[in-house]
Design a protein around this motif. Structure first.
Motif, short mmCIF file in Angstrom:
data_model
loop_
_atom_site.label_atom_id
_atom_site.label_comp_id
_atom_site.label_asym_id
_atom_site.label_seq_id
_atom_site.Cartn_x
_atom_site.Cartn_y
_atom_site.Cartn_z
N SER A 111 9.08 20.75 63.45
CA SER A 111 10.31 20.34 64.12
C SER A 111 10.46 21.03 65.47
N PHE A 112 10.12 22.32 65.50
CA PHE A 112 10.17 23.08 66.76
C PHE A 112 9.20 22.48 67.77
N ASP A 113 7.98 22.16 67.33
CA ASP A 113 6.97 21.60 68.23
C ASP A 113 7.46 20.30 68.83
N TYR A 114 8.13 19.49 68.01
CA TYR A 114 8.64 18.21 68.52
C TYR A 114 9.73 18.44 69.57
N LEU A 115 10.69 19.29 69.26
CA LEU A 115 11.79 19.55 70.20
C LEU A 115 11.26 20.16 71.49
N GLN A 116 10.30 21.06 71.37
CA GLN A 116 9.72 21.68 72.56
C GLN A 116 8.97 20.64 73.39
N GLY A 117 8.22 19.76 72.70
CA GLY A 117 7.48 18.73 73.40
C GLY A 117 8.36 17.75 74.14
N MET A 118 9.60 17.58 73.65
CA MET A 118 10.56 16.69 74.30
C MET A 118 11.43 17.44 75.30
N ASN A 119 11.12 18.72 75.55
CA ASN A 119 11.90 19.56 76.47
C ASN A 119 13.36 19.64 76.07
N MET A 120 13.60 19.68 74.76
CA MET A 120 14.96 19.75 74.26
C MET A 120 15.38 21.17 73.90
N LEU A 121 14.44 22.11 73.98
CA LEU A 121 14.75 23.51 73.74
C LEU A 121 14.29 24.33 74.95
N PRO A 122 15.14 25.19 75.48
CA PRO A 122 14.74 26.06 76.58
C PRO A 122 13.93 27.24 76.05
N THR A 123 12.64 27.26 76.29
CA THR A 123 11.79 28.30 75.70
C THR A 123 11.29 29.32 76.72
#
Length: 287
Positions: A111-123
């Motif tokens: 789930s984290f990988d998906y959100l990160q891939g969509m630039n939906m989480l500021p990492t």
């Protein structure tokens, strides 16, 4: 502000560890999903050189401490600190006060990988500052109580809610000192990213945040790069993507994110993403 919230929710002063823990599938690190309140004792509950294999974040409601990322960068923690622990990254959290109380959210690496891939989480940074308001506390309590009552067949939907919760907290966060205008825009973003199935009159929203309608639209576009309604549309489509990948039908997804019919939803989805909802599901599930 925190003291005012504690007056409204005195139970938080004595809040014990209370959470809800589930797992989807057999792979814990991809299927874990949990959230709740957690108290920690000074020194005893510090976590040194910890490495999780799933995504975890917490909002510090009370207490002080230190967070160190994998490079050794040090961040002071205080009420309002929103801390991310990324999968497979070594980190340290030191509890330096006896009144530590956090609200945590965990979900799987996939789930984290998906959100990160969509630039939906500021990492880029693991620690930000969240604006703690009465609405934020109500939201956390509400979501925890709902998850505690979840049935097994409802867990995919609640996984979406946990992801939404993290995104909402980040939408309500800052990385530096903000002025009154910045706070107003952050509040507007939080409203525009909530209750996606409803219509929100922009005139009323502008009034609620203490700005004129025209100035609100102007400042929002200048600071966010899009109009308020374009921002809300993007939030709807992001939520729709998560629902579609979780198996929710296109018709039901359209209703849940505020569209009167599947045709209008599909047209907007394709306009935003370049692909129809059905094609999006087919492409993503075949990867």
């Amino acid at each position: 502000m925190l003291e005012e919230i504690l007056q409204i929710y005195p139970q938080l002063r004595l809040q014990k560890n209370e959470g809800s823990y589930y797992r989807l599938g057999d792979d814990f690190n991809n299927g874990v999903m949990s959230c709740g309140f957690m108290r920690k004792e000074k020194g005893i509950d510090s976590e040194k050189n910890l490495q999780l294999q799933f995504y975890s974040c917490f909002l510090l409601l009370s207490g002080e401490g230190v967070y160190r990322d994998k490079q050794g960068n040090e961040y002071r923690l205080q009420p309002g600190s929103l801390v991310q622990r990324f999968p497979y990254e070594v980190h340290t959290t030191e509890v330096e006060s006896e009144d530590w109380l956090e609200f945590f959210v965990n979900f799987g690496k996939s789930s984290f990988d998906y959100l990160q891939g969509m630039n939906m989480l500021p990492t880029k940074t693991p620690v930000r500052t969240c604006i703690i308001t009465q609405d934020v506390i109500q939201y956390l309590i509400f979501e925890l109580e709902n998850l505690k009552k979840a049935r097994v067949e409802e867990l995919p939907i609640f996984l979406l809610e946990l992801q939404k919760m993290v995104i909402q907290l980040h939408n309500n966060s800052i990385t530096n000192t903000q002025c009154k205008q910045d706070a107003a825009i952050l509040k507007a973003k939080n409203v525009l990213a909530s209750d996606l199935e409803k219509d929100i009159p922009l005139e009323s929203l502008a009034q609620d945040i203490g700005m004129s309608y025209e100035n609100f639209r102007k400042v929002f576009r200048e600071t966010q790069g899009v109009s308020p309604m374009q921002y809300r549309t993007s939030q709807r489509i992001h939520q729709a993507e998560l629902m579609i990948l979780s198996g929710v039908s296109i018709k039901e997804t359209a209703i849940l994110v505020g569209y009167a019919d599947s045709y209008g939803f599909s047209r907007q989805f394709k306009k935003t993403t370049g692909i129809s909802p059905a094609a999006y599901r087919s492409v993503k599930t075949s990867m």
